[in-house]
Design a protein around this motif. Structure first.
Motif, PDB file in Angstrom:
ATOM      1  N   ASN A  54     -41.933 -17.821  62.550  1.00  0.00           N
ATOM      2  CA  ASN A  54     -43.073 -18.618  62.094  1.00  0.00           C
ATOM      3  C   ASN A  54     -43.478 -18.122  60.712  1.00  0.00           C
ATOM      4  N   GLY A  57     -47.017 -17.093  60.425  1.00  0.00           N
ATOM      5  CA  GLY A  57     -47.542 -16.175  61.427  1.00  0.00           C
ATOM      6  C   GLY A  57     -48.232 -14.960  60.825  1.00  0.00           C
ATOM      7  N   PRO A  98     -38.119 -23.582  61.691  1.00  0.00           N
ATOM      8  CA  PRO A  98     -39.295 -24.395  62.009  1.00  0.00           C
ATOM      9  C   PRO A  98     -39.252 -25.717  61.230  1.00  0.00           C
TER      10      PRO A  98
END
Length: 121
Positions: A54, A57, A98
């Motif tokens: 991510n 993140g 992603p």
């Protein structure tokens, strides 16, 4: 006539790895989703469980630390898996990222992976 689509396997993205499982680690994948072969992984530092990388993140998953070898269904519970985490070459065009990652973020992740010994070619 129906079209058959074969799932991605590690032979689609893994170019080279060290012998005798040197490049691989057994990992625990965090519950909540289905993971696919070639998916770039991050690790939640509080639990040491792996999950999807991510780029946004703040829990450790913002660091690309491995690539999942085979599909794993962890929808309902944490599941074991195997990841490439060191001394390997991977086809960066065949990795799973992603959906919302941009080219600069991908380059940054590939740079981090190179730093830990996974070279995207």
């Amino acid at each position: 006539m129906a079209t058959l689509t074969e799932p991605t396997t590690f032979s689609d993205w893994l170019v080279m790895e060290g012998g005798k499982r040197y490049s691989r680690d057994d990992v625990t994948l965090l519950a909540g989703k289905k993971y696919v072969s070639g998916e770039v992984l991050g690790i939640v530092t509080a639990t040491f469980k792996y999950t999807s990388y991510n780029q946004d993140g703040t829990d450790g998953t913002e660091n690309a630390v491995g690539v999942l070898m085979e599909d794993v269904d962890a929808t309902d519970s944490d599941m074991p898996g195997v990841a490439i985490v060191r001394h390997a070459q991977v086809l960066k065009k065949n990795l799973t990222w992603p959906d919302d990652i941009d080219p600069g973020e991908k380059d940054s992740a590939l740079g981090y992976m190179k730093y830990i010994g996974i070279l995207g070619v």
